[in-house]
Motif scaffolding. Sequence first.
Motif, mmCIF file in Angstrom:
data_model
loop_
_atom_site.group_PDB
_atom_site.id
_atom_site.type_symbol
_atom_site.label_atom_id
_atom_site.label_comp_id
_atom_site.label_asym_id
_atom_site.label_seq_id
_atom_site.Cartn_x
_atom_site.Cartn_y
_atom_site.Cartn_z
ATOM 1 N N ASP A 442 0.831 -1.213 0.000
ATOM 2 C CA ASP A 442 0.000 0.000 0.000
ATOM 3 C C ASP A 442 0.862 1.259 0.000
ATOM 4 N N SER A 443 1.902 1.250 0.814
ATOM 5 C CA SER A 443 2.792 2.416 0.864
ATOM 6 C C SER A 443 3.518 2.609 -0.464
ATOM 7 N N GLN A 444 3.890 1.504 -1.093
ATOM 8 C CA GLN A 444 4.594 1.580 -2.354
ATOM 9 C C GLN A 444 3.689 2.138 -3.454
ATOM 10 N N ARG A 445 2.439 1.679 -3.478
ATOM 11 C CA ARG A 445 1.483 2.190 -4.472
ATOM 12 C C ARG A 445 1.210 3.673 -4.254
ATOM 13 N N SER A 446 1.050 4.089 -3.013
ATOM 14 C CA SER A 446 0.799 5.501 -2.707
ATOM 15 C C SER A 446 1.980 6.369 -3.128
ATOM 16 N N LEU A 447 3.190 5.864 -2.884
ATOM 17 C CA LEU A 447 4.374 6.618 -3.268
ATOM 18 C C LEU A 447 4.466 6.769 -4.780
ATOM 19 N N TYR A 448 4.225 5.710 -5.504
ATOM 20 C CA TYR A 448 4.300 5.748 -6.964
ATOM 21 C C TYR A 448 3.245 6.699 -7.532
ATOM 22 N N SER A 449 2.034 6.630 -6.969
ATOM 23 C CA SER A 449 0.963 7.517 -7.439
ATOM 24 C C SER A 449 1.307 8.981 -7.172
ATOM 25 N N ALA A 450 1.867 9.262 -6.011
ATOM 26 C CA ALA A 450 2.239 10.638 -5.676
ATOM 27 C C ALA A 450 3.354 11.132 -6.589
ATOM 28 N N GLN A 451 4.285 10.264 -6.923
ATOM 29 C CA GLN A 451 5.367 10.653 -7.835
ATOM 30 C C GLN A 451 4.832 10.947 -9.238
ATOM 31 N N GLN A 452 3.898 10.141 -9.694
ATOM 32 C CA GLN A 452 3.277 10.391 -10.999
ATOM 33 C C GLN A 452 2.553 11.734 -11.001
ATOM 34 N N THR A 453 1.790 11.983 -9.965
ATOM 35 C CA THR A 453 1.038 13.243 -9.885
ATOM 36 C C THR A 453 1.981 14.438 -9.849
ATOM 37 N N LEU A 454 3.106 14.298 -9.191
ATOM 38 C CA LEU A 454 4.072 15.395 -9.134
ATOM 39 C C LEU A 454 4.606 15.721 -10.527
ATOM 40 N N VAL A 455 4.925 14.715 -11.311
ATOM 41 C CA VAL A 455 5.404 14.960 -12.677
ATOM 42 C C VAL A 455 4.306 15.635 -13.505
ATOM 43 N N ASP A 456 3.073 15.140 -13.384
ATOM 44 C CA ASP A 456 1.954 15.731 -14.136
ATOM 45 C C ASP A 456 1.724 17.187 -13.734
ATOM 46 N N THR A 457 1.849 17.490 -12.469
ATOM 47 C CA THR A 457 1.632 18.860 -12.003
ATOM 48 C C THR A 457 2.743 19.786 -12.470
ATOM 49 N N ARG A 458 3.975 19.303 -12.445
ATOM 50 C CA ARG A 458 5.078 20.111 -12.957
ATOM 51 C C ARG A 458 4.909 20.387 -14.453
ATOM 52 N N LEU A 459 4.425 19.382 -15.196
ATOM 53 C CA LEU A 459 4.130 19.591 -16.624
ATOM 54 C C LEU A 459 3.018 20.620 -16.792
ATOM 55 N N ALA A 460 1.980 20.546 -15.951
ATOM 56 C CA ALA A 460 0.873 21.500 -16.039
ATOM 57 C C ALA A 460 1.367 22.924 -15.804
ATOM 58 N N ARG A 461 2.308 23.100 -14.876
ATOM 59 C CA ARG A 461 2.840 24.432 -14.604
ATOM 60 C C ARG A 461 3.586 24.987 -15.818
ATOM 61 N N LEU A 462 4.444 24.190 -16.425
ATOM 62 C CA LEU A 462 5.195 24.655 -17.590
ATOM 63 C C LEU A 462 4.265 24.898 -18.777
ATOM 64 N N SER A 463 3.312 24.009 -18.984
ATOM 65 C CA SER A 463 2.357 24.196 -20.082
ATOM 66 C C SER A 463 1.516 25.443 -19.873
ATOM 67 N N ASN A 464 1.187 25.738 -18.615
ATOM 68 C CA ASN A 464 0.422 26.947 -18.318
ATOM 69 C C ASN A 464 1.218 28.201 -18.656
ATOM 70 N N LEU A 465 2.539 28.183 -18.388
ATOM 71 C CA LEU A 465 3.377 29.326 -18.743
ATOM 72 C C LEU A 465 3.450 29.501 -20.257
ATOM 73 N N VAL A 466 3.547 28.394 -20.980
ATOM 74 C CA VAL A 466 3.537 28.462 -22.449
ATOM 75 C C VAL A 466 2.222 29.056 -22.937
ATOM 76 N N ASN A 467 1.130 28.604 -22.350
ATOM 77 C CA ASN A 467 -0.181 29.096 -22.759
ATOM 78 C C ASN A 467 -0.352 30.572 -22.416
ATOM 79 N N LEU A 468 0.150 30.988 -21.249
ATOM 80 C CA LEU A 468 0.063 32.396 -20.870
ATOM 81 C C LEU A 468 0.835 33.258 -21.854
ATOM 82 N N TYR A 469 2.000 32.798 -22.255
ATOM 83 C CA TYR A 469 2.803 33.518 -23.248
ATOM 84 C C TYR A 469 2.030 33.665 -24.557
ATOM 85 N N LYS A 470 1.363 32.599 -24.975
ATOM 86 C CA LYS A 470 0.624 32.634 -26.240
ATOM 87 C C LYS A 470 -0.597 33.543 -26.154
#
Length: 495
Positions: A442-470
């Motif tokens: 359970d701890s391993q699954r939670s850790l993996y899910s949190a790591q995935q979400t962190l990558v997705d959120t970091r991508l969302a931040r960069l994509s948002n900056l690109v969109n703001l520029y556009k």
Amino acid sequence: MKLQMRTLLSVSLAAALAGCSLAPTYERPDAPVSAAYPTGDAYKTDGAQAPLGMSTADIGWRDFFGDPLLQQLIEQSLANNRDLRVAALNVEAARAQYRIQRADLMPSVGIAGKETAQRSPADLSASGQATTSHSYQVGAAMSAWELDLFGRIRSLSDKALESYLALDETRTATQLTLIAEVANAYLTLRADQELLSLTRDTFKSQDDSFKLTKQSYDQGLSTALDLSQAEVSLRTAQRNLSQYTRQAAQDRNALVLLVGQPLSPEISAALDNAVRLDDSMLPTTLPAGLPSDLLARRPDIRAAEHQLKGANANIGAARAAFFPTISLTGQAGTASASLGGLFEGGSGAWSFVPQITVPIFAGGSLLAGLDLAKVQKNIQVAQYEKSIQAGFREVADALAGRGTLDEQIEAQRLLVAANQRAYDVSDQRFRQGIDDYLSVLDSQRSLYSAQQTLVDTRLARLSNLVNLYKVLGGGWAERTTTAAQAVPAGSGSGT
């Protein structure tokens, strides 16, 4: 004769050029948005100030996207992308159409030569015998030329001009969108490759755990439930490994399509090595300005206004249809009954045929045409206002993202750290025989899910900056300009 014809043309041309326009005076509709962007908890700023007179639209894409590999991809897409190429060709076609329409303001003059042969039967001849006559004529001829006294042709020319300018702005908007799409495709590829790397590590860890659990089960130290749960986690990671492998390949295919040509071996190798997002690759200080700035810096809004101006000019053409139409046809040259006498003395000939047409009854088509032109203008007003509202919403959404995603990432990093500590503790307790293996999984699954979400959120931040520029109009220039060098409102300049 020549003097008379030249004088006639001069008078006619002066009359046409002095024609009035019946198009309504253009007035820009009021912007149907607030005078300032929304404020509140979601719209936090870092307090940084942009240089005086600088706006996001003035920031060149090479200065905004500092990643050398991304710069190469954008440069190649601007040269080879087919959507951008079609948009540029549409501009050329509209420019030619405008020149065609504008040419109607001037008379069309050419050299014409003709022979007329006519036979009269005996009962129609004064001599009582059948006769055949010939005549020859050569000279300059002016086809039917409409004097634009009421501005009909000029209004149609103005409409064609506005259509051309609208398409030019659309080409610029296509360029801005293309640059943002290339940047987002590049960021998505890097994010999926980071997730793929993370999944490989997770798969290896869970494979080791499964083997350890299987060994314990064979020795009677673990239950069948422990073994089944370990295999579930392993197969889930195995499935995700295939998923992210596929997504990374599809991301690269999308990038190739946007670039418009196959990637070189050097670029492909560089993309293979881009296995992690760089959180600092884009500047975060982008001056948003005021909503009124969008009217001058957003090419899609400027295109909508040009369409509105074209519809306004079309009303002038519809109004002019109610008034008389005057057209001129003329010819000057030589004429003779024999071909050899065309250029002999005294063979000069000319003709001038003015014609006026006054509309009296058209079955209501003229009034319906004017009503249609007015309705079409109202449609363009609504579309122009909608483009402003859409632009306001896009900027506001991007500003909300900029104000909240940093905090979301920080919270997600803390969540990943907490899950990592929970996993370490549960693994240690399992190895000490205090807890069963289910808590580890359970701890391993939670850790993996949190790591995935962190990558997705970091991508969302960069994509948002690109969109703001556009959405703030950035991307039309390759290098950053000053306020004095910035593209003037209504221009469709690009790289």
